[in-house]
Design an enzyme around this catalytic site. Structure first.
Site, PDB file in Angstrom:
ATOM      1  N   LYS A  11       0.840  -1.202   0.000  1.00 37.11           N
ATOM      2  CA  LYS A  11       0.000   0.000   0.000  1.00 37.11           C
ATOM      3  C   LYS A  11       0.882   1.263   0.000  1.00 37.11           C
ATOM      4  O   LYS A  11       2.101   1.169   0.206  1.00 37.11           O
ATOM      5  CB  LYS A  11      -0.925  -0.057   1.211  1.00 37.11           C
ATOM      6  CG  LYS A  11      -1.929  -1.230   1.159  1.00 37.11           C
ATOM      7  CD  LYS A  11      -2.773  -1.299   2.416  1.00 37.11           C
ATOM      8  CE  LYS A  11      -3.791  -2.424   2.360  1.00 37.11           C
ATOM      9  NZ  LYS A  11      -4.593  -2.523   3.606  1.00 37.11           N
ATOM     10  N   TYR A  51     -12.167  -2.900  -3.083  1.00 38.37           N
ATOM     11  CA  TYR A  51     -12.738  -2.993  -1.731  1.00 38.37           C
ATOM     12  C   TYR A  51     -14.271  -2.936  -1.754  1.00 38.37           C
ATOM     13  O   TYR A  51     -14.880  -2.481  -0.788  1.00 38.37           O
ATOM     14  CB  TYR A  51     -12.167  -1.872  -0.853  1.00 38.37           C
ATOM     15  CG  TYR A  51     -10.753  -2.144  -0.369  1.00 38.37           C
ATOM     16  CD1 TYR A  51     -10.456  -3.270   0.401  1.00 38.37           C
ATOM     17  CD2 TYR A  51      -9.708  -1.262  -0.657  1.00 38.37           C
ATOM     18  CE1 TYR A  51      -9.168  -3.519   0.854  1.00 38.37           C
ATOM     19  CE2 TYR A  51      -8.407  -1.510  -0.207  1.00 38.37           C
ATOM     20  CZ  TYR A  51      -8.153  -2.640   0.548  1.00 38.37           C
ATOM     21  OH  TYR A  51      -6.874  -2.893   1.003  1.00 38.37           O
ATOM     22  N   PHE A  59     -15.512   3.399   7.329  1.00 41.44           N
ATOM     23  CA  PHE A  59     -14.142   3.779   6.971  1.00 41.44           C
ATOM     24  C   PHE A  59     -13.869   3.685   5.466  1.00 41.44           C
ATOM     25  O   PHE A  59     -12.756   3.964   5.017  1.00 41.44           O
ATOM     26  CB  PHE A  59     -13.125   2.932   7.749  1.00 41.44           C
ATOM     27  CG  PHE A  59     -13.255   1.436   7.551  1.00 41.44           C
ATOM     28  CD1 PHE A  59     -12.702   0.812   6.437  1.00 41.44           C
ATOM     29  CD2 PHE A  59     -13.919   0.663   8.489  1.00 41.44           C
ATOM     30  CE1 PHE A  59     -12.819  -0.558   6.247  1.00 41.44           C
ATOM     31  CE2 PHE A  59     -14.038  -0.720   8.304  1.00 41.44           C
ATOM     32  CZ  PHE A  59     -13.489  -1.322   7.185  1.00 41.44           C
ATOM     33  N   ASN A 114      -1.630  -0.057   7.299  1.00 41.93           N
ATOM     34  CA  ASN A 114      -1.121  -1.400   7.613  1.00 41.93           C
ATOM     35  C   ASN A 114      -0.299  -2.037   6.494  1.00 41.93           C
ATOM     36  O   ASN A 114      -0.182  -3.249   6.394  1.00 41.93           O
ATOM     37  CB  ASN A 114      -2.252  -2.310   8.107  1.00 41.93           C
ATOM     38  CG  ASN A 114      -3.337  -2.529   7.061  1.00 41.93           C
ATOM     39  OD1 ASN A 114      -3.248  -2.016   5.955  1.00 41.93           O
ATOM     40  ND2 ASN A 114      -4.341  -3.308   7.411  1.00 41.93           N
ATOM     41  N   HIS A 117      -1.606  -5.520   1.495  1.00 46.78           N
ATOM     42  CA  HIS A 117      -2.846  -6.293   1.299  1.00 46.78           C
ATOM     43  C   HIS A 117      -2.491  -7.686   0.794  1.00 46.78           C
ATOM     44  O   HIS A 117      -1.567  -7.842  -0.003  1.00 46.78           O
ATOM     45  CB  HIS A 117      -3.735  -5.616   0.248  1.00 46.78           C
ATOM     46  CG  HIS A 117      -4.757  -6.543  -0.337  1.00 46.78           C
ATOM     47  ND1 HIS A 117      -5.935  -6.842   0.302  1.00 46.78           N
ATOM     48  CD2 HIS A 117      -4.751  -7.287  -1.483  1.00 46.78           C
ATOM     49  CE1 HIS A 117      -6.612  -7.724  -0.430  1.00 46.78           C
ATOM     50  NE2 HIS A 117      -5.918  -8.001  -1.518  1.00 46.78           N
ATOM     51  N   GLU A 128      -9.231 -10.454  -7.805  1.00 46.14           N
ATOM     52  CA  GLU A 128      -8.319  -9.317  -7.663  1.00 46.14           C
ATOM     53  C   GLU A 128      -7.238  -9.326  -8.748  1.00 46.14           C
ATOM     54  O   GLU A 128      -6.863  -8.263  -9.265  1.00 46.14           O
ATOM     55  CB  GLU A 128      -7.693  -9.347  -6.261  1.00 46.14           C
ATOM     56  CG  GLU A 128      -8.728  -9.043  -5.177  1.00 46.14           C
ATOM     57  CD  GLU A 128      -8.257  -9.337  -3.758  1.00 46.14           C
ATOM     58  OE1 GLU A 128      -7.087  -9.726  -3.570  1.00 46.14           O
ATOM     59  OE2 GLU A 128      -9.074  -9.167  -2.826  1.00 46.14           O
TER      60      GLU A 128
HETATM   61  P1  RTP Z   1      -6.604  -6.159   3.190  1.00 40.41           P
HETATM   62  O1  RTP Z   1      -7.889  -6.474   2.432  1.00 40.41           O
HETATM   63  O2  RTP Z   1      -6.096  -4.777   2.972  1.00 40.41           O
HETATM   64  O3  RTP Z   1      -5.566  -7.239   3.032  1.00 40.41           O
HETATM   65  O4  RTP Z   1      -6.971  -6.204   4.726  1.00 40.41           O
HETATM   66  P2  RTP Z   1      -7.714  -7.303   5.532  1.00 40.41           P
HETATM   67  O5  RTP Z   1      -8.294  -8.356   4.642  1.00 40.41           O
HETATM   68  O6  RTP Z   1      -6.751  -7.752   6.579  1.00 40.41           O
HETATM   69  O7  RTP Z   1      -8.874  -6.470   6.189  1.00 40.41           O
HETATM   70  P3  RTP Z   1     -10.300  -5.995   5.616  1.00 40.41           P
HETATM   71  O8  RTP Z   1     -11.281  -6.222   6.693  1.00 40.41           O
HETATM   72  O9  RTP Z   1     -10.570  -6.564   4.266  1.00 40.41           O
HETATM   73  O10 RTP Z   1     -10.075  -4.436   5.513  1.00 40.41           O
HETATM   74  C1  RTP Z   1      -9.437  -3.892   4.396  1.00 40.41           C
HETATM   75  C2  RTP Z   1      -8.583  -2.736   4.811  1.00 40.41           C
HETATM   76  O11 RTP Z   1      -9.425  -1.696   5.278  1.00 40.41           O
HETATM   77  C3  RTP Z   1      -8.735  -0.951   6.263  1.00 40.41           C
HETATM   78  N1  RTP Z   1      -9.536  -0.958   7.490  1.00 40.41           N
HETATM   79  N2  RTP Z   1      -9.711   0.103   8.212  1.00 40.41           N
HETATM   80  N3  RTP Z   1     -10.547   1.921  10.201  1.00 40.41           N
HETATM   81  C4  RTP Z   1     -10.913   0.643  10.308  1.00 40.41           C
HETATM   82  O12 RTP Z   1     -11.563   0.205  11.225  1.00 40.41           O
HETATM   83  C5  RTP Z   1     -10.476  -0.258   9.258  1.00 40.41           C
HETATM   84  N4  RTP Z   1     -10.771  -1.545   9.148  1.00 40.41           N
HETATM   85  C6  RTP Z   1     -10.166  -1.988   8.023  1.00 40.41           C
HETATM   86  C7  RTP Z   1      -7.390  -1.610   6.482  1.00 40.41           C
HETATM   87  O13 RTP Z   1      -6.414  -0.944   5.676  1.00 40.41           O
HETATM   88  C8  RTP Z   1      -7.629  -3.008   5.965  1.00 40.41           C
HETATM   89  O14 RTP Z   1      -6.426  -3.625   5.580  1.00 40.41           O
END
Ligand code: RTP
Length: 150
Positions: A11, A51, A59, A114, A117, A128
């Site tokens: 990212k 997303y 968010f 973070n 991804h 994707e």
């Molecule tokens: P990613 O898709 O980026 O690999 O992350 P992930 O599966 O671990 O988590 P996901 O629930 O799919 O969330 C995607 C990305 O959204 C951002 N996020 N922000 N502010 C918040 O509460 C929040 N929750 C998620 C993070 O950048 C997360 O990686």
């Protein structure tokens, strides 16, 4: 041999912080094969499509702004179990819950910064990869393969 692939993306914070080599090193050293790689600025509609499952979350606008805030490194990695193992190597979504030794556990503090991804299932990975690499990825077999797989 299974040719499972995962979409892995460094990212904008990971790129700005100079973590591109570190991330690539970890996947290479684990034994995975790099099949696609590009540095790119992300159009808003691509971030929104990537997303789309989170579009109702509060968010979401900030997440899209974050992904579009600077270049990302889009990658396709291939190998046995790369989707699940890639997620383990990346660590929990919230970096404060990520184990040390994972990418987020070593390099991040905030969920909104973070670093990386990784696809969460083989089906998501296929979606994707089509989204980020409509041109397709490289076809090659690394010479080290017999030394990584029995
Ligand atoms: P990613 O898709 O980026 O690999 O992350 P992930 O599966 O671990 O988590 P996901 O629930 O799919 O969330 C995607 C990305 O959204 C951002 N996020 N922000 N502010 C918040 O509460 C929040 N929750 C998620 C993070 O950048 C997360 O990686």
């Amino acid at each position: 041999m299974a040719t499972e692939q995962s979409y892995i993306m460094i990212k904008p914070d990971g790129v700005q912080r100079g973590l591109v080599g570190e991330v690539i090193k970890r996947f290479e050293q684990r034994g995975y094969t790099l099949k696609g790689l590009k540095l790119m600025n992300v159009p808003k509609d691509l971030a929104e499509k990537h997303y789309q499952d989170l579009s109702a979350r509060p968010f979401f606008p900030a997440l899209v702004d974050y992904i579009c805030s600077g270049p990302v490194v889009a990658m396709v990695w291939e190998g046995k179990g790369v989707v699940a193992t890639g997620r383990k190597m990346i660590g929990a979504t919230n970096p404060l819950a990520s184990e040390p030794g994972t990418i987020r556990g070593d390099f991040a503090i905030e969920v909104g910064r973070n670093v990386i991804h990784g696809s969460d299932s083989v089906e998501s990975a296929q979606r994707e990869i089509s989204l980020w690499f409509p041109e397709g990825v490289a076809e090659w077999t690394p010479a080290a393969k017999p030394w990584i797989y029995e």
